[in-house]
Enzyme design. Structure first.
Site, PDB file in Angstrom:
ATOM      1  N   THR A 182       5.098   4.492   7.567  1.00 18.73           N
ATOM      2  CA  THR A 182       4.266   3.292   7.550  1.00 18.73           C
ATOM      3  C   THR A 182       3.792   2.979   6.138  1.00 18.73           C
ATOM      4  O   THR A 182       3.855   1.824   5.688  1.00 18.73           O
ATOM      5  CB  THR A 182       3.053   3.474   8.486  1.00 18.73           C
ATOM      6  OG1 THR A 182       3.516   3.601   9.825  1.00 18.73           O
ATOM      7  CG2 THR A 182       2.102   2.292   8.391  1.00 18.73           C
TER       8      THR A 182
ATOM      9  N   THR B 188      -1.331  13.245  -4.045  1.00 18.70           N
ATOM     10  CA  THR B 188      -0.436  14.391  -4.168  1.00 18.70           C
ATOM     11  C   THR B 188       0.435  14.497  -2.926  1.00 18.70           C
ATOM     12  O   THR B 188      -0.046  14.361  -1.803  1.00 18.70           O
ATOM     13  CB  THR B 188      -1.258  15.682  -4.323  1.00 18.70           C
ATOM     14  OG1 THR B 188      -2.092  15.568  -5.480  1.00 18.70           O
ATOM     15  CG2 THR B 188      -0.354  16.898  -4.464  1.00 18.70           C
TER      16      THR B 188
ATOM     17  N   CYS C 287       4.724   1.115  18.847  1.00 19.47           N
ATOM     18  CA  CYS C 287       3.565   1.139  17.956  1.00 19.47           C
ATOM     19  C   CYS C 287       2.477   0.173  18.387  1.00 19.47           C
ATOM     20  O   CYS C 287       1.456   0.056  17.727  1.00 19.47           O
ATOM     21  CB  CYS C 287       3.997   0.834  16.529  1.00 19.47           C
ATOM     22  SG  CYS C 287       5.125   2.062  15.861  1.00 19.47           S
TER      23      CYS C 287
END
Length: 383
Positions: free
Chosen positions: A74, A237, A325
C-alpha cells in the site's frame, strides 16, 4: 468435530514460503543492526540489504538502484501515484487510471483530487478488460501527468493489456505506473512501464514489505518528508530481516512460477466449470482466458456474501468476498460494479503452492450444499 482448514485466499496473502522462513530466521541473527552505520555489525547488515536489493532487482529485470523497499504494498502504491504526479506537476495535474484499480491507488487519487488535481477513470468491459480506445483518448488528453493500470485484477484475475496501454502512454509522453502485486512472482510483467509496485506477502514473503521500482529517466519525486534512506524514495528504516526474506522468496517463487501456473491453471479451470454447472444462478466473472493462473471469482444470486463467507469458514474454507480491501465497509465491490456483473454472494478463491487437488475437490463437493442451505434459510427455494 471442527473440519480441517483449507486456505484459499492467497490473493490476500500467500502462506509464508519455506525459503522466506529460512532467510528470515537467519537474518534475525545477522541483520539486526542499522545498515547506515559504520561498525562491523552494521556493515554486515548493509551487505544483506545490498544483496537483497540485487536479488530482487535481478528477478524483476531492473537495476538495483531503481528498486526501493517500502513498509507495505500500500505504501509503495501511494508513493508511486503521488510521487509520479509530483514529479510531473509541470506537465499537468491529471491522473488517468482504470476503473478497477486497487483501493490503495484510488485512495491516492482521492487525495490528489482533494488537493485540486483531476482524476480520469477509464472503463472496463464485462470481463474486466480495459477499454483501450477510451484509455487512448484519456491518456492523450491535455495535462496528463501520470497513468495508472493494474497489471491483473486482484478481484477477478483478468490480465490487463499492459503492453498496449504502455505503447499509448509512450506515444503521448506519459509515464505508466503498473500495480503488479498479483503478477510479480507468478508470471512475467509485460514491458513498457515507468513505475512498478509489488507486495511481498502476495508471493509468499513476509507481510510489511513492498517494492517500489522507478525506472531511470522517469520524473518522480518523493511525496514524503525528506529522508536519506532508500535513495530518498520512502522514509524510515527498512525491516531488514523481512526484506531479506522477501527477496529470497521472490527469487524462489519466480523460479517455480511457470511450473506452478501449469499446475494451478487446470484446478482453476475445474472450479470455473464445476461451479457454473453445479450451483444454480451463479455467475463466474473475469476473463476465462487472459487471467491469472491461481484466481477465480464467482457470485451467487440470492445469497448474502458475508453469510456465505461465514458458512464456508465453519466448514474449514478460508476465502474472501467482494473487494478484499473494502469488505469491512459492506459496500459492493467497485471492481464488480465497474464490470457490471453480479456482486451478491461473491466468493474469490485463490490458490497457492500448498493448494492440492484434494482441497479443490472438497471445496467443490461442499459448496453447492452450503449455498442451497443459505438460500433455504432466506426463504429462496425451488432453484
Amino acid at each position: 468435530m471442527i473440519p480441517s482448514s483449507v486456505y484459499l485466499d492467497a490473493a490476500t496473502a500467500a502462506p509464508l514460503h519455506p525459503v522466506a522462513r529460512q532467510a528470515l530466521l537467519a537474518a534475525l541473527d545477522d541483520g539486526w543492526a542499522d545498515p547506515d552505520r559504520l561498525y562491523t555489525s552494521a556493515r554486515r547488515a548493509r551487505q544483506l540489504l545490498d544483496a537483497a536489493r540485487e536479488a530482487a532487482a535481478q528477478t524483476l529485470g531492473v537495476r538495483p538502484d531503481e528498486l526501493s523497499f517500502t513498509s507495505s504494498g500500500t505504501t509503495a502504491a501511494h508513493s508511486a501515484v503521488l510521487g509520479g504526479l509530483r514529479g510531473r506537476r509541470r506537465a499537468g495535474a491529471v491522473l488517468v487510471h482504470s476503473a478497477i484499480e486497487h483501493s490503495a491507488v484510488l485512495h491516492a487519487a482521492q487525495q490528489h483530487t482533494a488537493g485540486g488535481g483531476t482524476a480520469v477513470e477509464v472503463p472496463v468491459d464485462r470481463l474486466g478488460r480495459l477499454d483501450l480506445d477510451a484509455w487512448s483518448t484519456a491518456v492523450t488528453g491535455s495535462g496528463v501527468a501520470l497513468a495508472a493500470l493494474i497489471a491483473a485484477s486482484h478481484e477477478v484475475g483478468t490480465v490487463q493489456p499492459v503492453e498496449a496501454a504502455a505503447a499509448v502512454c509512450a506515444d503521448a509522453g506519459v509515464p505508466l505506473y503498473v500495480d503488479a502485486a498479483q503478477m510479480v512472482g507468478r508470471m512475467p510483467v509485460p514491458p513498457g512501464w515507468s513505475v512498478l509496485t509489488a507486495s511481498a506477502r502476495k508471493w509468499g514473503g513476509p507481510p510489511g514489505v513492498g517494492l517500489l521500482v522507478v525506472r531511470k529517466g522517469t520524473r518522480w519525486e518523493s511525496p514524503w518528508p525528506a529522508d536519506e534512506r532508500e535513495s530518498g524514495r520512502t522514509p524510515g528504516t527498512v525491516n531488514l530481516p523481512a526484506v531479506v526474506a522477501a527477496a529470497a522468496s521472490l527469487r524462489a517463487a519466480a523460479a517455480d512460477a511457470a511450473a506452478e501456473a501449469a499446475r494451478l491453471t487446470p484446478l482453476v479451470d475445474r472450479i470455473r466449470s464445476r461451479v457454473a454447472a453445479e450451483v444454480p444462478d451463479v455467475e463466474v466473472v473475469g476473463d476465462p482466458e487472459r487471467r491469472l493462473p491461481h484466481l477465480v471469482t464467482f457470485s451467487c444470486l440470492y445469497v448474502d456474501g458475508e453469510a456465505l463467507l461465514h458458512a464456508l469458514d465453519r466448514r474449514g474454507f478460508a476465502v474472501s468476498s467482494g473487494s478484499s480491501c473494502t469488505s469491512s465497509t459492506l459496500r459492493p465491490s467497485h471492481v464488480l460494479e465497474a464490470m457490471g456483473v453480479l456482486s451478491h454472494g461473491n466468493v474469490r478463491v485463490s490458490l497457492h503452492a500448498g493448494s492440492t487437488e484434494a482441497d479443490v475437490e472438497r471445496f467443490l463437493a461442499e459448496l453447492p450444499g452450503i449455498v442451497a442451505d443459505l438460500r433455504a434459510e432466506a426463504g429462496v427455494v425451488g432453484l
